[in-house]
Design a protein around this motif. Structure first.
Motif, short mmCIF file in Angstrom:
data_model
loop_
_atom_site.label_atom_id
_atom_site.label_comp_id
_atom_site.label_asym_id
_atom_site.label_seq_id
_atom_site.Cartn_x
_atom_site.Cartn_y
_atom_site.Cartn_z
N VAL A 45 -26.60 -8.01 -49.90
CA VAL A 45 -25.41 -7.40 -49.32
C VAL A 45 -25.78 -6.93 -47.92
CG1 VAL A 45 -23.68 -5.58 -49.54
CG2 VAL A 45 -24.68 -6.60 -51.59
N SER A 46 -24.88 -7.16 -46.99
CA SER A 46 -25.13 -6.69 -45.65
C SER A 46 -24.00 -5.76 -45.26
CB SER A 46 -25.18 -7.89 -44.71
OG SER A 46 -25.76 -7.50 -43.51
N TRP A 47 -24.35 -4.53 -44.88
CA TRP A 47 -23.32 -3.55 -44.54
C TRP A 47 -23.79 -2.71 -43.38
CZ3 TRP A 47 -18.37 -3.28 -45.47
CH2 TRP A 47 -17.68 -2.07 -45.28
N ASN A 48 -23.00 -2.67 -42.33
CA ASN A 48 -23.37 -1.92 -41.13
C ASN A 48 -24.79 -2.22 -40.66
OD1 ASN A 48 -20.94 -0.72 -40.83
ND2 ASN A 48 -21.53 1.25 -41.71
N GLY A 49 -25.11 -3.47 -40.67
CA GLY A 49 -26.42 -3.87 -40.16
C GLY A 49 -27.57 -3.62 -41.11
N SER A 145 -11.49 -0.71 -56.63
CA SER A 145 -10.95 -1.82 -57.40
C SER A 145 -11.76 -3.05 -57.02
CB SER A 145 -9.47 -2.04 -57.07
OG SER A 145 -9.05 -3.28 -57.64
N ALA A 146 -12.58 -3.47 -57.95
CA ALA A 146 -13.42 -4.64 -57.66
C ALA A 146 -12.55 -5.86 -57.46
CB ALA A 146 -14.41 -4.86 -58.79
N ILE A 147 -11.40 -5.85 -58.11
CA ILE A 147 -10.51 -7.01 -58.02
C ILE A 147 -9.83 -7.09 -56.66
CG2 ILE A 147 -8.19 -7.69 -58.78
CD1 ILE A 147 -9.20 -8.13 -61.45
N ASN A 148 -9.26 -5.97 -56.17
CA ASN A 148 -8.58 -6.10 -54.87
C ASN A 148 -9.40 -5.56 -53.69
OD1 ASN A 148 -8.10 -3.29 -54.53
ND2 ASN A 148 -6.16 -3.42 -55.65
N GLY A 149 -10.55 -5.02 -53.98
CA GLY A 149 -11.46 -4.63 -52.90
C GLY A 149 -11.28 -3.21 -52.39
N SER A 150 -10.23 -2.52 -52.85
CA SER A 150 -9.99 -1.19 -52.27
C SER A 150 -11.10 -0.22 -52.67
CB SER A 150 -8.62 -0.65 -52.68
OG SER A 150 -8.63 -0.27 -54.02
N GLY A 151 -11.47 0.60 -51.73
CA GLY A 151 -12.52 1.61 -51.99
C GLY A 151 -13.94 1.11 -51.82
N THR A 152 -14.11 -0.20 -51.70
CA THR A 152 -15.48 -0.71 -51.66
C THR A 152 -16.18 -0.40 -50.33
OG1 THR A 152 -14.59 -2.89 -51.14
CG2 THR A 152 -15.26 -2.52 -53.39
N GLY A 153 -15.39 -0.25 -49.27
CA GLY A 153 -15.98 0.11 -47.97
C GLY A 153 -16.59 1.51 -48.02
N ASP A 154 -15.83 2.46 -48.56
CA ASP A 154 -16.35 3.83 -48.71
C ASP A 154 -17.58 3.84 -49.61
OD1 ASP A 154 -14.39 4.82 -47.14
OD2 ASP A 154 -13.14 5.61 -48.77
N ILE A 159 -23.47 4.26 -50.32
CA ILE A 159 -24.71 3.67 -50.85
C ILE A 159 -25.81 3.69 -49.80
CG2 ILE A 159 -25.80 1.52 -51.65
CD1 ILE A 159 -23.12 0.82 -53.03
N ILE A 160 -25.47 3.28 -48.60
CA ILE A 160 -26.55 3.15 -47.61
C ILE A 160 -27.09 4.50 -47.15
CG2 ILE A 160 -25.91 0.81 -46.89
CD1 ILE A 160 -24.74 1.91 -44.38
N THR A 161 -26.32 5.57 -47.40
CA THR A 161 -26.88 6.89 -47.07
C THR A 161 -27.96 7.31 -48.07
OG1 THR A 161 -25.33 8.19 -48.40
CG2 THR A 161 -24.66 7.70 -46.12
N LEU A 162 -27.98 6.65 -49.20
CA LEU A 162 -28.93 7.06 -50.25
C LEU A 162 -30.27 6.34 -50.14
CD1 LEU A 162 -26.43 7.03 -53.26
CD2 LEU A 162 -27.29 9.03 -52.01
#
Ligand code: GDP
Ligand code: GDP
Length: 357
Positions: A45-49, A145-154, A159-162
């Motif tokens: 997974v790639s997120w914010n570099g 919602s894994a199906i429609n993608g909502s909330g996955t950005g937050d 995750i990356i802060t951890l």
């Protein structure tokens, strides 16, 4: 070293849907001849570099609808052993169950960073119900919602802060890093013992590496090299290897940190799904590969035709990736074990040449 994030949770909460959403590999589920879905459980997974590895610990279980509590507990334990961050997926539509509560308890005790993912929050109203998962004592639930993608950005932002690992690769001089991988009983310990023997206990850990460094440096066979010692890693873990796919999960870290992987196959068993899963990890991480067909001493007829047949079968199973050496030998009789090291070094040198041009 890359961070490893593991997804856990009871069946049907949406783990594999979330895995696909985060890795966006829905199209990568290749149905091969063998029918294995070997790309479903491990991806990048790639997120914010920031790149990290994601593994769905439930993804390897066939008939996941019937998995027992015991099995889920094992999955959670291996996630605790191996991962840097754990995503604990629950289902808002179903609400919390006893199984969830059991998993939550294990996770609380582990002290590992955990994110409660309240999946199936397809709309705002239902997302509200995620509040009931506060009671796990694992912090704020993330409604997604894994199906429609909502909330996955937050969720990804969080995750990356951890992460605690530095994404930078450890700079370990200009020396090859080899790893011996393969499923249980393929002969990994035997070949390492045959190669390194007693010295294993007296080699020194290198300074300046991350907290759980797994490299050991050797100077043998006319070369300097690091060996990533899976046996040492296994000792550290608490989970027994009664489920073979655990060995696949255990291999992730090893493979990610190697330059060249020596994949041990068992000549008495041929290629099985674990082998394919491990191969897939090697290939996904674009690592160098040498296949060592071990226990060749047990094969009675060893003429060129037999070898060619074996070799073709292996290349066919691992197609379309065919550009790697295959060596037939025996950790027991030490047949061709030095050859493996030579060839592994060649693969290393060739890769480096390719990278630098
Ligand atoms: P796993 O067993 O935990 O891996 O669960 P799956 O990913 O296989 O999902 C189980 C079922 O839940 C499937 O029918 C999915 O389509 C469904 N599902 C997964 N995520 C969502 C979601 O966000 N919303 C809804 N409504 N259904 C979902
Ligand atoms: P690991 O789980 O991959 O580390 O496998 P081990 O090194 O513990 O070996 C598993 C079993 O296979 C042991 O009983 C070994 O003695 C046996 N074994 C390993 N290599 C060979 C070999 O080359 N030939 C034969 N005949 N047996 C082997």
């Amino acid at each position: 070293m890359q961070n490893l994030v593991a997804i856990v949770g009871r069946p049907n909460v949406g783990k594999s849907t979330l895995f696909n959403r985060l890795t966006q590999t829905r199209q990568a589920i290749v149905t091969e001849v063998s029918g294995t879905t070997r790309d479903r459980q491990y991806g990048k997974v790639s997120w914010n570099g920031q790149e990290f590895s994601l593994v769905d610990t439930g993804g390897w279980v066939v008939n996941s609808d019937d998995v027992m509590e015991d099995e889920i507990n094992k999955q959670v334990r291996i996630a605790i052993d191996e991962a840097d961050v754990i995503l604990f997926v629950v289902d808002v539509m179903n609400g919390r169950t006893d199984l969830d509560a059991g998993v939550a308890q294990m996770l609380r005790r582990s002290g590992k960073p955990v994110v409660v993912v309240a999946n199936k929050s397809d709309n705002f109203d239902i997302g509200h119900q995620a509040a009931e998962f506060y009671s796990f004592g694992l912090g704020d639930p993330y409604s997604v919602s894994a199906i429609n993608g909502s909330g996955t950005g937050d969720l990804l932002d969080h995750i990356i802060t951890l992460f605690t690992r530095d994404n930078e690769e450890e700079i370990l001089e200009d020396i090859p890093r080899f790893a011996v991988v393969g499923r249980p009983n393929a002969g990994k310990s035997s070949i390492i013992n045959a190669l390194i023997g007693e010295e294993r206990s007296i080699v020194t850990d290198i300074a300046g590496t991350t907290r759980d460094s797994i490299y050991m440096r050797y100077n043998k066979f006319g070369m300097d090299f690091y060996l990533i010692d899976t046996a040492g890693i296994r000792k550290k873990g608490k989970v027994t290897e009664d489920l073979e796919y655990f060995s696949v999960i255990r291999s992730i870290r090893v493979i990610e940190n190697a330059d060249v992987c020596i994949l041990m196959l068992d000549a008495t068993r041929g290629i099985e799904s674990q082998d394919l899963n491990i191969f897939s990890l090697i290939q996904k991480n674009r690592k160098g590969l040498v296949v060592f067909v071990n226990k060749w001493d047990t094969v009675e007829e060893k003429n060129n035709v037999v070898i060619k047949t074996f070799e073709n079968a292996i290349r066919q199973r691992l197609a379309p990736f065919t550009d790697f050496p295959i060596i037939f030998g025996s950790a027991l009789t030490k047949q061709r074990i030095l050859k493996v090291m030579d060839v592994a070094k060649e693969v290393y040198t060739n890769r480096k040449r390719k990278v630098s041009t």
